[in-house]
Each structure stands twice: as C-alpha cells, then as structure tokens.
Design an enzyme around this catalytic site. Sequence first.
Site, PDB file in Angstrom:
ATOM      1  N   CYS A  33      22.717 109.149 -80.017  1.00  0.00           N
ATOM      2  CA  CYS A  33      21.778 109.545 -81.073  1.00  0.00           C
ATOM      3  C   CYS A  33      21.436 108.313 -81.905  1.00  0.00           C
ATOM      4  O   CYS A  33      22.336 107.560 -82.295  1.00  0.00           O
ATOM      5  CB  CYS A  33      22.426 110.613 -81.965  1.00  0.00           C
ATOM      6  SG  CYS A  33      21.340 111.184 -83.288  1.00  0.00           S
ATOM      7  N   LEU A  34      20.154 108.129 -82.175  1.00  0.00           N
ATOM      8  CA  LEU A  34      19.730 106.964 -82.954  1.00  0.00           C
ATOM      9  C   LEU A  34      20.253 107.043 -84.390  1.00  0.00           C
ATOM     10  O   LEU A  34      20.348 106.013 -85.058  1.00  0.00           O
ATOM     11  CB  LEU A  34      18.198 106.864 -82.945  1.00  0.00           C
ATOM     12  CG  LEU A  34      17.582 106.722 -81.537  1.00  0.00           C
ATOM     13  CD1 LEU A  34      16.056 106.821 -81.603  1.00  0.00           C
ATOM     14  CD2 LEU A  34      18.012 105.404 -80.885  1.00  0.00           C
ATOM     15  N   HIS A  79      19.218 118.839 -78.052  1.00  0.00           N
ATOM     16  CA  HIS A  79      19.736 117.842 -79.009  1.00  0.00           C
ATOM     17  C   HIS A  79      18.752 117.698 -80.181  1.00  0.00           C
ATOM     18  O   HIS A  79      19.147 117.715 -81.346  1.00  0.00           O
ATOM     19  CB  HIS A  79      19.928 116.514 -78.267  1.00  0.00           C
ATOM     20  CG  HIS A  79      20.309 115.348 -79.122  1.00  0.00           C
ATOM     21  ND1 HIS A  79      21.515 114.692 -79.002  1.00  0.00           N
ATOM     22  CD2 HIS A  79      19.624 114.677 -80.113  1.00  0.00           C
ATOM     23  CE1 HIS A  79      21.557 113.702 -79.879  1.00  0.00           C
ATOM     24  NE2 HIS A  79      20.416 113.660 -80.559  1.00  0.00           N
ATOM     25  N   GLU A  80      17.458 117.559 -79.848  1.00  0.00           N
ATOM     26  CA  GLU A  80      16.451 117.343 -80.909  1.00  0.00           C
ATOM     27  C   GLU A  80      16.269 118.603 -81.752  1.00  0.00           C
ATOM     28  O   GLU A  80      16.078 118.519 -82.972  1.00  0.00           O
ATOM     29  CB  GLU A  80      15.113 116.906 -80.302  1.00  0.00           C
ATOM     30  CG  GLU A  80      15.154 115.605 -79.506  1.00  0.00           C
ATOM     31  CD  GLU A  80      15.739 114.428 -80.254  1.00  0.00           C
ATOM     32  OE1 GLU A  80      15.681 114.408 -81.493  1.00  0.00           O
ATOM     33  OE2 GLU A  80      16.293 113.529 -79.585  1.00  0.00           O
ATOM     34  N   GLN A 104      14.805 112.614 -88.743  1.00  0.00           N
ATOM     35  CA  GLN A 104      15.479 111.316 -88.552  1.00  0.00           C
ATOM     36  C   GLN A 104      14.716 110.187 -89.258  1.00  0.00           C
ATOM     37  O   GLN A 104      15.284 109.108 -89.458  1.00  0.00           O
ATOM     38  CB  GLN A 104      15.651 110.999 -87.062  1.00  0.00           C
ATOM     39  CG  GLN A 104      16.649 111.943 -86.366  1.00  0.00           C
ATOM     40  CD  GLN A 104      16.823 111.616 -84.904  1.00  0.00           C
ATOM     41  OE1 GLN A 104      16.066 112.113 -84.072  1.00  0.00           O
ATOM     42  NE2 GLN A 104      17.776 110.778 -84.580  1.00  0.00           N
ATOM     43  N   GLY A 150      14.048 110.383 -77.537  1.00  0.00           N
ATOM     44  CA  GLY A 150      13.616 111.515 -78.352  1.00  0.00           C
ATOM     45  C   GLY A 150      13.773 111.159 -79.818  1.00  0.00           C
ATOM     46  O   GLY A 150      14.489 110.216 -80.168  1.00  0.00           O
ATOM     47  N   HIS A 192      18.706 118.822 -84.445  1.00  0.00           N
ATOM     48  CA  HIS A 192      18.348 118.023 -85.631  1.00  0.00           C
ATOM     49  C   HIS A 192      17.524 118.852 -86.614  1.00  0.00           C
ATOM     50  O   HIS A 192      17.659 118.703 -87.833  1.00  0.00           O
ATOM     51  CB  HIS A 192      17.503 116.804 -85.235  1.00  0.00           C
ATOM     52  CG  HIS A 192      18.292 115.613 -84.777  1.00  0.00           C
ATOM     53  ND1 HIS A 192      19.194 114.959 -85.576  1.00  0.00           N
ATOM     54  CD2 HIS A 192      18.289 114.934 -83.605  1.00  0.00           C
ATOM     55  CE1 HIS A 192      19.714 113.924 -84.916  1.00  0.00           C
ATOM     56  NE2 HIS A 192      19.190 113.885 -83.706  1.00  0.00           N
TER      57      HIS A 192
HETATM   58  O1  K1U Z   1      18.447 110.162 -81.862  1.00  0.00           O
HETATM   59  C1  K1U Z   1      17.957 110.902 -81.030  1.00  0.00           C
HETATM   60  O2  K1U Z   1      17.890 112.099 -81.199  1.00  0.00           O
HETATM   61  C2  K1U Z   1      17.454 110.288 -79.745  1.00  0.00           C
HETATM   62  C3  K1U Z   1      18.458 110.274 -78.630  1.00  0.00           C
HETATM   63  C4  K1U Z   1      18.092 111.403 -77.668  1.00  0.00           C
HETATM   64  C5  K1U Z   1      19.156 111.835 -76.715  1.00  0.00           C
HETATM   65  C6  K1U Z   1      19.781 110.940 -75.875  1.00  0.00           C
HETATM   66  C7  K1U Z   1      20.734 111.377 -74.968  1.00  0.00           C
HETATM   67  C8  K1U Z   1      21.041 112.710 -74.899  1.00  0.00           C
HETATM   68  C9  K1U Z   1      20.433 113.587 -75.753  1.00  0.00           C
HETATM   69  C10 K1U Z   1      19.472 113.159 -76.641  1.00  0.00           C
HETATM   70  C11 K1U Z   1      18.350 108.924 -77.931  1.00  0.00           C
HETATM   71  O3  K1U Z   1      17.328 108.561 -77.470  1.00  0.00           O
HETATM   72  S1  K1U Z   1      19.779 107.947 -77.853  1.00  0.00           S
HETATM   73  C12 K1U Z   1      19.240 106.517 -76.905  1.00  0.00           C
HETATM   74  C13 K1U Z   1      19.081 106.801 -75.460  1.00  0.00           C
HETATM   75  O4  K1U Z   1      19.536 107.803 -74.958  1.00  0.00           O
HETATM   76  C14 K1U Z   1      18.339 105.838 -74.608  1.00  0.00           C
HETATM   77  C15 K1U Z   1      17.816 104.677 -75.099  1.00  0.00           C
HETATM   78  C16 K1U Z   1      17.121 103.802 -74.271  1.00  0.00           C
HETATM   79  C17 K1U Z   1      16.959 104.085 -72.955  1.00  0.00           C
HETATM   80  C18 K1U Z   1      17.484 105.235 -72.414  1.00  0.00           C
HETATM   81  C19 K1U Z   1      18.166 106.115 -73.246  1.00  0.00           C
HETATM   82 ZN    ZN Z   2      19.810 112.583 -82.232  1.00  0.00          ZN
END
Ligand code: K1U
Ligand code: ZN
Length: 169
Positions: free
Chosen positions: A94-95, A136-137, A51, A46, A140
Amino acid sequence: MALREILVVPDARLKQVSQPVATVDDDLRALMDDMLETMYAAPGIGLAAIQIGVPKRVIVMDLAREGEDRQPRYFVNPEILWASDDTAPYEEGCLSVPEIYDEVERPARVKLRYLNYKGEQIEEDAEGLFAVCIQHEMDHLDGVLFIDHLSRLKREQAIKKVKKQAKAA
Ligand code: K1U
Ligand code: ZN
C-alpha cells in the site's frame, strides 16, 4: 494535471469513511486525472481519493503489465454486489504503508457496480489481481487499511517501521 501528496500511516485522515459522489462532472474528472498521475509516479497499481486527502468514493487503477500500453480505470461510488465464498491469499502492499508487504486473504471473485469516467453505470466481474486490488481500494473508502487485516502485533510493527522510515528521511 497535478501530482498530489500521498498520506501515510498513522495519518488519521486514512481512517475516515469517504462520501458518495453526487455527479461525475469535470471537477471530478480533474481529481481522477490527478489521482492517476500521482499513482503512476509513486508507482502503484491503484489509489483511493482519501490517500490524497479527498474523502470521496473514488478509485483509480491500472493493472497493465510492464511493456503493455497503459489501461487506466476509474471507479466512482463502487459497490460489491456479490463476493465468492472461496478466498485467495495475496501479498499486498500500500502506498500509504510504504515498504510493508504481507499476505491478506479476500474473496477470490466479486461482482461490482460503479460509475466510470463518463458517469456511465457499469456492472463487472473481477477475479485475480483485479479482485484483490478493487477490494483493497474499496477498504480505503471505509477507512480500512490492509494492515487492519493482520494481527495487532504485525499492524503495530508495520506502523512503527513506517514512522522510523519517515524520521530517517
Ligand atoms: O496504496 C494503494 O492502495 C495502492 C497499492 C494497490 C495494491 C497493491 C497490491 C495489492 C493490493 C493493492 C499499490 O499499488 S502498492 C505498489 C504495487 O503494488 C506496485 C507498484 C509498482 C509496480 C507493481 C506493483
Ligand atoms: Zn492501499
């Protein structure tokens, strides 16, 4: 399409409240295309526009599993119409807070309203990872990070760790 830089904590722009979008037009679709490309490259599941430093109420997401075809999804001006009283824990990442993962408890199910890529209004129920990710998004969009749901100690430790990583890079 273009890859954009993802902001990381403690960048003050991540605390901004994003503004509603007036029209889903080609400029907005170009932004959503860039967001999706940036999210896939990270990689993530997401991404909210803030971001990448754009304070608009726009989210992209793809919850397809490894080996499945891509399932890009776009949420413009998303609203939560209803949230369940029952909650569920999930180990979130979270990225914008790289390499930090911790458990957050959120409503297990939500009902959403949003505009899609074409600007059509959609109402949809979410549960499981979809419910976790959209909440979560949407946080943000209001300047809230998943670490804001943790204790002050854990939040400060997380930010310290991200700053240390950035210095080492
Ligand atoms: O930064 C963000 O908002 C994105 C975040 C979304 C998220 C992940 C987990 C729970 C709630 C929201 C991510 O994508 S973190 C990376 C991640 O979860 C992932 C990366 C590669 C493959 C599978 C998962
Ligand atoms: Zn995030």
